[in-house]
Design an enzyme around this catalytic site. Structure first.
Site, PDB file in Angstrom:
ATOM      1  N   ARG A   1       0.908  -6.899  -1.107  1.00  0.00           N
ATOM      2  CA  ARG A   1       1.997  -6.365  -1.790  1.00  0.00           C
ATOM      3  C   ARG A   1       3.329  -7.346  -1.461  1.00  0.00           C
ATOM      4  NH1 ARG A   1      -1.550  -4.452  -4.488  1.00  0.00           N
ATOM      5  NH2 ARG A   1      -1.776  -2.223  -4.968  1.00  0.00           N
TER       6      ARG A   1
ATOM      7  N   ASP B   1      -0.122   3.311  -3.457  1.00  0.00           N
ATOM      8  CA  ASP B   1       1.264   2.742  -3.742  1.00  0.00           C
ATOM      9  C   ASP B   1       2.281   3.791  -3.994  1.00  0.00           C
ATOM     10  OD1 ASP B   1       0.870   0.028  -3.397  1.00  0.00           O
ATOM     11  OD2 ASP B   1      -0.162   0.305  -5.148  1.00  0.00           O
ATOM     12  N   ARG B   2       2.346   4.487  -5.088  1.00  0.00           N
ATOM     13  CA  ARG B   2       3.143   5.562  -5.532  1.00  0.00           C
ATOM     14  C   ARG B   2       3.029   6.604  -4.785  1.00  0.00           C
ATOM     15  NH1 ARG B   2       2.353   4.531 -12.031  1.00  0.00           N
ATOM     16  NH2 ARG B   2       0.224   3.783 -11.001  1.00  0.00           N
TER      17      ARG B   2
ATOM     18  N   CYS C   1      -1.230   8.741  -8.141  1.00  0.00           N
ATOM     19  CA  CYS C   1      -1.127   7.851  -9.153  1.00  0.00           C
ATOM     20  C   CYS C   1      -2.579   7.462  -9.686  1.00  0.00           C
ATOM     21  CB  CYS C   1      -0.196   6.704  -8.690  1.00  0.00           C
ATOM     22  SG  CYS C   1      -0.850   6.168  -7.011  1.00  0.00           S
TER      23      CYS C   1
ATOM     24  N   GLY D   1      -3.616   5.713  -5.753  1.00  0.00           N
ATOM     25  CA  GLY D   1      -3.281   6.671  -4.748  1.00  0.00           C
ATOM     26  C   GLY D   1      -2.892   5.823  -3.429  1.00  0.00           C
TER      27      GLY D   1
END
Length: 584
Positions: free
Chosen positions: A369, A322-323, A317, A320
Site C-alpha cells: 500500500r 483494508d477497509r 469489505c 477484509g
C-alpha cells in the site's frame, strides 16, 4: 529518508515509544504470513496476548503455520469475558472453544481467501467480528479452493483467486448444492457467535475483474440464505481511493468518492430502526467527503452495537484487510477512549495492540500500500482527531443524563472562546515547537489547510486520568511535571471550522493559518479536555511521532503552507526525534 526506530523516543514515551516505532518499522517492510514468522514477529504475537490478558479471560483459536488461514494470526484470540476485577457486570461467553475451532475449520471455504468470520472485540457480551466477503464459486473451484482441499487447508498465497465466471454452465448445476453446504457452515458460525448484524463495506454487489464475478456478498445471495440476518450495506471506497488522499497532501476534507463509476452498484441500505435515531441525512451520502462518510459510518456502527439486544456484529469489505481493519480499529479505539473495553491499557498500549493485531497480524499489506501511495493505514490514526466529540461516544446518554447541557454539544474551543470579550490582550509566540518543553504552553503548530493543519493535537495541559506516572504522549512531557494550575492557561485560537454539517466541530482543532501568529494566549483559564478527547489525542500524537520517525510522509508537490509533511517534521524535531533532515 526517515530515521530508524532506534531513534530515541524518550521525550514521548520512552520504551513504549520505541516499541511502537519498532512495530511500525517492521510492519512497513514486512508482509505478515503465518507460515513464515521471525523472532520479531513472535515477540509481537506474545505482546498482543499479554495486552489482551490484562483485561480479559480468553481462549485461542489455533492457526499454527496458517493451517486455517495463511494471513490470520497464528494464535487467534477469542475473548470470553472481562476479568472480574475490571467490571461489576460480567458477560460470560457460552461459546466452547473446541466447537468454535471446528466450525472455523469447516466454514473457511465460504469466504474469500479463507478469511472466515473471526471475533476480535468483546463489548457488553457482544462479539464484533471481521472477515472477507463471500467467495464465489470461481474461488471454490479454482486455485484457492484446490489448495484448501488438497493441502489440508493451508494457503499462504495472497494472490488473486482464479477468475472463473459464476454462471459458467459447466458447474451451474452443482452450484446450489455446493453453496448450500459451504455457506450453511458460514451461517452456523455466525449464529454460534450470536451475530445478527452484517455490515458490508463493498461498493459492488459482486467483485468483478475483467468482466468476471470473482466474489459475492450476502446481499446478493440468490437463495436468500442470509435473510434471517440484518444486512446493512454501507458502501465505502476501497484502498485505491486513499491514493487521492495522499496525493492531496493527506487532506480528507472535500475529498468525495466518484459514485458514477461503472463498477459501483451497491446501494446504501440501512434499516429504519438504526437511521431514525441518528441526526444524519443518509440520502446525501454520495455528496459526503471522506471525513463525513467515515464519521457517519462509525456513528452507525456504534449505534448498532449499543442496541438493546445481545446480538453481535460482522464488518467486512472484499478481502477484509483494508477497509475492515480501518473500522475495526476505529471501533476499538473509540470504545477504549470511553473506558468500555481494554480498561487498564494506556494510550501506548492500545495503539500497539490495534496496530499489531487489527492491522499487521490480520494481513494488511502495508509495504504494498505504501508503494502505491494508498495510505489507508495512516488515515485511520490521523482520523482520530475527527471523532473526539461526545457524539461518537457509546456512553454519551449516561454522561449527559443529569446535565443541564445534555442537548448541547460544546467543544473545548467553544468553552475557551465563551466571553471572549473579557479576555486580556493576546500575546503572539514566535515558535510553536520550542514551546513543547516550556512549562506554560501546549504543543501546537502553525500553517496548513483545514485538514492537515493539525497533525498532532494541542489542548489544555491537565493530568490524564489513566496516567500511571509514566510518559505516554508528547503532551505528558508537561502533564507529568508539577505545574501549578494557573500555569495551564494557554490554548490556540481557532481560525475557522469546517463548514461540513456532518463533520464534528469538536474534531477540528483550531490553528491559525499560514502567516498568522502560531499561538495566541488567552487571559482566562480553559477547561481540561474531556477524557475521551484527551485519550484519542494521546494515541494520535504517539502514532504520528512513531510514523514520522520510521515511514514518514511524502508530499506530492511543495505547498505554500508546508502542509502536513512540514508540520510532522517540526513536531519530530520539537520532541527530540529528528535532526534537521526533512521527511521525504
Amino acid at each position: 529518508m526517515a530515521g530508524s526506530p532506534s531513534t530515541s523516543l524518550a521525550g514521548i514515551s520512552g520504551r513504549k515509544g520505541d516499541e511502537i516505532a519498532d512495530l511500525i518499522d517492521l510492519f512497513s517492510k514486512t508482509q505478515y504470513r503465518a507460515k513464515e514468522v521471525s523472532p520479531r514477529v513472535e515477540r509481537i504475537e506474545k505482546r498482543c496476548l499479554e495486552l489482551f490478558g490484562r483485561d480479559y479471560r480468553y481462549s485461542v483459536i489455533q492457526n499454527v503455520n496458517g493451517e486455517v488461514c495463511g494471513h490470520y494470526p497464528r494464535q487467534i484470540v477469542f475473548l470470553e469475558y472481562e476479568s472480574a476485577e475490571q467490571t461489576k457486570e460480567r458477560f460470560e461467553s457460552t461459546v466452547q472453544i473446541s466447537k468454535l475451532q471446528d466450525l472455523v475449520n469447516r466454514s473457511k471455504l465460504a469466504r474469500c481467501r479463507g478469511r472466515f468470520v473471526c471475533p476480535v472485540i468483546l463489548y457488553n457480551g457482544k462479539h464484533i467480528c471481521r472477515s472477507s466477503t463471500l467467495a464465489g464459486w470461481g474461488e471454490l473451484y479454482g486455485r484457492t479452493g484446490y489448495n484448501y482441499i488438497f493441502s489440508g487447508g493451508s494457503d499462504d498465497t495472497l494472490g488473486e483467486p482464479e477468475e472463473v465466471p459464476e454462471d459458467d454452465s459447466a458447474v451451474r448445476n452443482g452450484e446450489s448444492q455446493l453453496f448450500d453446504k459451504v455457506r450453511g457452515l458460514d451461517i452456523k458460525l455466525l449464529r454460534y457467535l450470536s451475530v445478527r448484524y452484517i455490515c458490508d463495506l463493498m461498493v459492488e454487489n459482486k467483485k468483478v475483474k475483467f468482466g468476471l464475478n470473482v466474489t459475492s456478498s450476502e446481499k446478493v445471495d440468490k437463495a436468500q440464505r442470509y435473510a434471517d440476518f440484518t444486512l446493512i450495506s454501507v458502501p465505502y471506497p476501497g484502498c485505491e481511493f486513499f491514493k487521492e488522499y495522499k496525493d492531496r497532501d493527506y487532506t480528507a476534507d472535500g475529498l468525495v468518492f466518484n459514485w458514477n463509476q461503472d463498477f459501483v452498484d451497491a446501494p446504501l441500505t440501512i434499516p429504519a430502526t438504526f437511521t431514525r435515531n441518528l441526526n444524519i441525512d443518509w440520502g446525501e451520502y454520495q455528496s459526503w467527503d471522506l471525513v463525513q462518510q467515515t464519521q457517519n459510518y462509525l456513528q452507525l456502527l456504534i449505534h448498532i452495537i449499543n442496541s438493546d439486544d445481545d446480538s453481535g456484529l460482522l464488518v467486512h469489505c472484499i478481502s477484509g484487510w483494508d477497509r475492515t481493519p480501518l473500522f475495526v480499529s476505529l471501533l476499538r479505539l473509540s470504545l477504549w477512549a470511553d473506558g468500555l473495553i481494554h480498561a487498564s491499557l494506556e494510550p501506548a498500549e492500545i495503539l500497539y495492540l490495534t496496530t499489531a493485531y487489527d492491522w499487521f497480524l490480520f494481513g494488511h499489506m502495508l509495504p504494498d500500500r505504501l508503494g502505491k501511495g494508498e495510505e489507508i493505514f495512516f488515515f485511520c490514526f490521523n482520523f482520530l482527531k475527527h471523532i473526539v466529540s461526545e457524539k461518537f461516544s457509546a456512553v454519551k446518554k449516561q454522561r449527559r443524563k443529569n446535565s443541564q447541557f445534555k442537548d448541547m454539544e460544546f467543544t473545548v474551543d467553544d468553552l475557551c472562546q465563551m466571553k471572549s470579550r473579557d479576555r486580556g490582550s493576546l500575546t503572539s509566540l514566535s515558535s510553536g515547537f520550542s514551546l513543547i518543553t516550556e512549562d506554560s504552553v501546549a504543543a501546537a503548530a502553525s500553517g496548513g489547510t483545514a485538514e492537515v493543519s493539525d497533525p498532532f493535537s494541542s489542548g489544555p495541559l491537565a493530568p490524564m486520568p489513566w496516567r500511571k506516572g509514566r510518559t505516554s504522549s508528547p503532551q505528558t512531557v508537561l502533564w507529568n511535571k508539577p505545574i501549578a494550575l494557573d500555569e495551564r492557561l494557554l490554548h490556540p485560537v481557532t481560525d475557522g471550522k469546517s463548514s461540513s454539517s456532518s463533520s464534528s466541530n469538536q474534531s477540528e482543532q483550531g490553528f491559525p493559518r499560514a502567516g498568522s501568529s502560531p499561538l495566541a494566549v488567552p487571559g482566562r483559564r480553559c477547561p481540561s479536555p474531556p477524557e475521551r478527547q484527551a485519550r484519542l489525542e494521546a494515541v494520535r500524537e504517539m502514532f504520528l511521532a512513531a510514523y514520522s520517525s520510521t515511514v514518514g510522509l511524502k508530499s506530492v508537490a511543495p505547498s505554500p503552507s508546508a502542509a502536513i509533511s512540514g508540520l510532522l517534521e517540526q513536531f519530530a524535531r520539537g520532541v527530540g526525534l529528528r535532526g534537521t533532515n526533512a521527511i521525504v
